[in-house]
Design a protein around this motif. Structure first.
Motif, short mmCIF file in Angstrom:
data_model
loop_
_atom_site.label_atom_id
_atom_site.label_comp_id
_atom_site.label_asym_id
_atom_site.label_seq_id
_atom_site.Cartn_x
_atom_site.Cartn_y
_atom_site.Cartn_z
N MET A 1 -5.68 8.71 -31.21
CA MET A 1 -4.91 8.58 -32.45
C MET A 1 -5.59 9.31 -33.60
SD MET A 1 -2.08 7.23 -33.34
CE MET A 1 -1.24 7.36 -34.90
N THR A 2 -6.92 9.46 -33.53
CA THR A 2 -7.65 10.06 -34.63
C THR A 2 -7.35 11.55 -34.81
OG1 THR A 2 -9.53 10.42 -33.14
CG2 THR A 2 -9.56 8.43 -34.47
N ASN A 3 -6.82 12.21 -33.76
CA ASN A 3 -6.50 13.63 -33.86
C ASN A 3 -5.09 13.88 -34.36
OD1 ASN A 3 -9.04 14.44 -32.87
ND2 ASN A 3 -8.38 14.08 -30.77
N VAL A 4 -4.32 12.84 -34.59
CA VAL A 4 -2.95 12.95 -35.05
C VAL A 4 -2.92 12.83 -36.58
CG1 VAL A 4 -0.65 11.92 -34.97
CG2 VAL A 4 -2.06 11.98 -32.91
N ASP A 5 -2.15 13.72 -37.22
CA ASP A 5 -1.97 13.63 -38.67
C ASP A 5 -1.06 12.45 -38.96
OD1 ASP A 5 -1.41 13.88 -41.32
OD2 ASP A 5 -0.94 16.00 -41.27
N ILE A 6 -1.62 11.40 -39.54
CA ILE A 6 -0.87 10.17 -39.77
C ILE A 6 0.30 10.39 -40.70
CG2 ILE A 6 -2.33 9.42 -41.69
CD1 ILE A 6 -0.73 7.15 -39.00
N PHE A 7 0.16 11.33 -41.64
CA PHE A 7 1.23 11.58 -42.59
C PHE A 7 2.44 12.25 -41.93
CE2 PHE A 7 -2.84 11.85 -44.96
CZ PHE A 7 -2.72 10.64 -45.63
N THR A 8 2.16 13.13 -40.99
CA THR A 8 3.24 13.76 -40.20
C THR A 8 3.95 12.71 -39.35
OG1 THR A 8 2.06 15.86 -40.09
CG2 THR A 8 3.80 15.50 -38.46
N LEU A 9 3.15 11.78 -38.80
CA LEU A 9 3.70 10.71 -37.97
C LEU A 9 4.59 9.79 -38.80
CD1 LEU A 9 3.67 9.49 -35.10
CD2 LEU A 9 1.75 8.06 -35.83
N ILE A 10 4.14 9.47 -40.01
CA ILE A 10 4.92 8.60 -40.90
C ILE A 10 6.28 9.23 -41.20
CG2 ILE A 10 5.07 7.66 -43.25
CD1 ILE A 10 2.02 7.24 -43.14
N LYS A 11 6.25 10.52 -41.51
CA LYS A 11 7.50 11.22 -41.84
C LYS A 11 8.44 11.28 -40.64
CE LYS A 11 5.30 14.05 -45.41
NZ LYS A 11 4.81 15.40 -45.79
N SER A 12 7.88 11.48 -39.45
CA SER A 12 8.72 11.59 -38.26
C SER A 12 9.36 10.27 -37.86
CB SER A 12 7.88 12.13 -37.08
OG SER A 12 6.92 11.18 -36.66
N ARG A 13 8.72 9.15 -38.25
CA ARG A 13 9.24 7.83 -37.88
C ARG A 13 9.88 7.09 -39.04
NH1 ARG A 13 4.66 5.32 -33.69
NH2 ARG A 13 4.63 7.12 -32.28
N PHE A 14 9.96 7.75 -40.18
CA PHE A 14 10.41 7.09 -41.40
C PHE A 14 11.78 6.41 -41.25
CE2 PHE A 14 12.40 6.94 -45.61
CZ PHE A 14 11.41 6.29 -46.33
N PHE B 1 3.92 -2.39 -40.50
CA PHE B 1 3.99 -0.94 -40.68
C PHE B 1 2.90 -0.24 -39.87
CE2 PHE B 1 2.11 2.65 -43.03
CZ PHE B 1 3.15 3.57 -42.92
N CYS B 2 1.69 -0.79 -39.91
CA CYS B 2 0.58 -0.22 -39.13
C CYS B 2 0.90 -0.23 -37.64
CB CYS B 2 -0.71 -1.00 -39.40
SG CYS B 2 -1.31 -0.90 -41.10
N ARG B 3 1.47 -1.33 -37.18
CA ARG B 3 1.83 -1.43 -35.76
C ARG B 3 2.95 -0.45 -35.42
NH1 ARG B 3 -0.41 -5.86 -33.13
NH2 ARG B 3 0.32 -4.70 -31.30
N SER B 4 3.82 -0.16 -36.38
CA SER B 4 4.89 0.82 -36.16
C SER B 4 4.32 2.22 -35.95
CB SER B 4 5.86 0.84 -37.34
OG SER B 4 6.53 -0.40 -37.47
N MET B 5 3.09 2.43 -36.45
CA MET B 5 2.41 3.72 -36.25
C MET B 5 1.50 3.69 -35.02
SD MET B 5 3.53 5.61 -38.69
CE MET B 5 5.09 4.69 -38.85
N ASP B 6 1.71 2.67 -34.17
CA ASP B 6 0.93 2.50 -32.93
C ASP B 6 -0.56 2.25 -33.21
OD1 ASP B 6 3.24 2.96 -31.42
OD2 ASP B 6 2.91 5.12 -31.43
N LEU B 7 -0.83 1.56 -34.31
CA LEU B 7 -2.20 1.23 -34.68
C LEU B 7 -2.43 -0.26 -34.53
CD1 LEU B 7 -2.33 3.44 -37.88
CD2 LEU B 7 -3.41 3.96 -35.70
N LYS B 8 -3.68 -0.65 -34.26
CA LYS B 8 -4.00 -2.05 -34.03
C LYS B 8 -3.95 -2.89 -35.31
CE LYS B 8 -6.98 -1.02 -30.07
NZ LYS B 8 -8.37 -1.04 -29.55
N GLY B 9 -4.25 -2.24 -36.43
CA GLY B 9 -4.28 -3.00 -37.68
C GLY B 9 -4.56 -2.11 -38.87
#
Length: 284
Positions: free
Chosen positions: A1-14, A57-65
């Protein structure tokens, strides 16, 4: 997950997010560098949603917390800048002289901010609570445990009623046996560490007064606190164990110690002399 741009991910799943999650997403994208220094409660308040909405919201980004979310933001900011930063001011290009100056400046700023955040009434109430308590338990996890141990080392020179357990299992066990006549001093930069919150919860159920030393006035920990003392250092998610943050906590503890000494002068002088004599032969 650390290699993924979180901001791009947020926009793609908005579009797939709930309305409350969209509020969080918009705020994060518009305040990228600000969010990494916010607690989960601060972010929730800024977005006018609940803590659970931020967590979902964090879980929606596939993050633990939330903490993993802030780490992802820090990594993404580094990727965007193409210049790794060790903190908000220090970069990999700094010379040793520049590095030394910046660290000194951030430490002085943190101490000054901590001084300005001191509420005399709260601090006085904390001292009275500690003096009247039969035992003072210092709690912390991770780097905050080192601060708790330092607090124990400091106060044991003038009083024999301090306790500090290192293991988290022992901490929760001691909390479960505390009485209303004791006090828990809980140290946590984020105020969001699971073990620390559980200790506060158990102590609260026992009717124990809780003094918290933390960075954020609003956090899961402060929900259980009777008295909250705020330290002024900013620590990013990639700066765990920041010495500047620790120095701010130690500064608050030193203020507590000196005021405690002043209010218990007769007893403290006797005890400090006894403890000093006890180790005199250990010194050359």
């Amino acid at each position: 997950m650390t290699n993924v741009d979180i901001f791009t991910l947020i926009k793609s799943r908005f579009q797939s997010l709930t309305n409350t999650e969209k509020k969080v997403a918009k705020f994060v994208v518009e305040n990228k560098k600000k969010v990494i220094y916010m607690s989960i409660t601060d972010l929730a308040d800024a977005c006018q949603v609940g803590d659970t909405s931020v967590f979902r919201f964090c879980r929606s980004m596939d993050l633990k917390g939330y903490q993993e979310f802030k780490i992802s933001i820090a990594h993404s900011l580094t990727l965007q800048d193409e210049t790794p930063q060790l903190s908000s001011e220090i970069t990999m290009q700094d010379t040793i002289d520049e590095l030394a100056s910046k660290i000194l400046s951030s430490t002085v700023d943190a101490l000054s901010e901590t001084r300005n955040l001191i509420n005399s009434k709260d601090l006085s109430k904390a001292i009275d609570t500690m003096i009247n308590a039969e035992k003072i338990h210092f709690y912390g996890v991770g780097s905050s445990m080192l601060t708790a141990m330092e607090a124990k080392n400091k106060f044991m020179r003038i009083t024999n009623k301090t306790e500090c357990s290192i293991d988290t299992h022992l901490q929760i066990m001691t909390a479960s046996l505390m009485s209303k006549n004791e006090v828990a001093v809980i140290i946590s930069y984020s105020g969001s560490t699971k073990d620390t919150i559980e200790i506060a919860k158990v102590a609260k159920e026992r009717g124990v007064p809780i003094i918290s030393i933390t960075r954020f006035a609003k956090s899961p920990l402060t929900n259980y606190s009777d008295i909250t003392l705020i330290s002024g250092a900013n620590e990013g998610p990639l700066q765990g164990g920041s010495i500047t943050a620790k120095i701010s906590q130690l500064y608050l503890l030193d203020v507590l110690y000196v005021e405690y000494f002043k209010r218990t002068t007769k007893e403290s002088i006797v005890n400090s002399e006894l403890t000093a004599k006890s180790v005199i032969e250990k010194l050359l």
